[in-house]
Design an enzyme around this catalytic site. Structure first.
Site, PDB file in Angstrom:
ATOM      1  N   ASP A   1       0.837  -1.268  -0.132  1.00 56.57           N
ATOM      2  CA  ASP A   1      -0.025   0.084  -0.163  1.00 56.57           C
ATOM      3  C   ASP A   1       0.789   1.259   0.059  1.00 56.57           C
ATOM      4  O   ASP A   1       2.176   1.144   0.364  1.00 56.57           O
ATOM      5  CB  ASP A   1      -0.741   0.167   1.128  1.00 56.57           C
ATOM      6  CG  ASP A   1      -1.675   1.126   1.232  1.00 56.57           C
ATOM      7  OD1 ASP A   1      -2.417   1.410   0.081  1.00 56.57           O
ATOM      8  OD2 ASP A   1      -1.893   1.712   2.296  1.00 56.57           O
TER       9      ASP A   1
ATOM     10  N   ASP B   1       0.358   5.162   1.176  1.00 50.46           N
ATOM     11  CA  ASP B   1       0.232   5.834   2.273  1.00 50.46           C
ATOM     12  C   ASP B   1       0.078   4.898   3.673  1.00 50.46           C
ATOM     13  O   ASP B   1      -0.925   4.278   4.010  1.00 50.46           O
ATOM     14  CB  ASP B   1      -1.078   7.041   2.117  1.00 50.46           C
ATOM     15  CG  ASP B   1      -1.059   7.798   0.874  1.00 50.46           C
ATOM     16  OD1 ASP B   1       0.270   8.265   0.708  1.00 50.46           O
ATOM     17  OD2 ASP B   1      -1.993   7.916   0.158  1.00 50.46           O
TER      18      ASP B   1
END
Length: 185
Positions: A13, A15
């Site tokens: 992922d 952020d």
């Protein structure tokens, strides 16, 4: 077939895993890479993992930033990673949010917890998903990883405080994922 000869990926992922969570990341000047990221990525690459970013970017649908601003930040991140001898093999993003249906741009399955971005990568790179791993920081990541049948799902504790449905291992630092990759091979 040996582990090293399988086509596998380390899904990340963005952020909260690659960079510190800052709410909505609009400007490259606000990027702070997480401790251990560079070493994790170099280790994964050396073990033959593809590095694939899968990220929801609802800030685009919400009007907080544009697709172009997102792409500018990603290009800056790729350049910084390249200076650390890290190459992202692919970056998939979904700019949608269900509260803003008028702005839907991608297949609904692409928005995590849907598995669409991971399945697109699996197809593009002919990945063995059972031999792949995924590091996320939210329950939506766990849902996507489990739905795509990723072999090992890590939840980086920090942003998500709730327990998530599904199979995953909680880690508090990226070094734990790097260790798992190293001893697995």
């Amino acid at each position: 077939m040996s582990k090293a000869s399988k086509n596998r990926a380390l899904f990340l992922d963005r952020d909260g895993v690659i960079n510190e969570e800052v709410g909505y990341l609009v400007h490259a000047k606000d990027v702070r890479f997480l401790p251990g990221l560079f070493s994790l990525c170099r280790t994964a690459q050396s073990l033959g993992y593809k590095l694939v970013v899968v990220t929801n970017q609802a800030g685009i649908a919400r009007g907080y930033y544009t697709e172009e601003q997102y792409e500018t930040v990603m290009q800056w991140m790729r350049e910084k990673l390249a200076r650390e001898q890290i190459t992202l093999d692919a970056v998939y993003h979904c700019p949608d949010h269900p509260d803003f249906p008028h702005s839907m741009k991608c297949d609904p399955s692409w928005r995590k917890p849907g598995p669409g971005m991971l399945l697109a990568a699996a197809k593009e790179f002919a990945l063995d998903m059972a031999a792949s791993a995924y590091v996320g920081d939210r329950c939506t990541d766990v849902g996507a990883g489990n739905a795509a049948k990723v072999g090992k799902m890590f939840l980086l504790r920090g942003v998500e405080t709730a327990e998530c449905a599904g199979e995953y291992e909680i880690v508090t630092e990226l070094q734990a994922v790097e260790h798992w990759l190293s001893v697995r091979d």
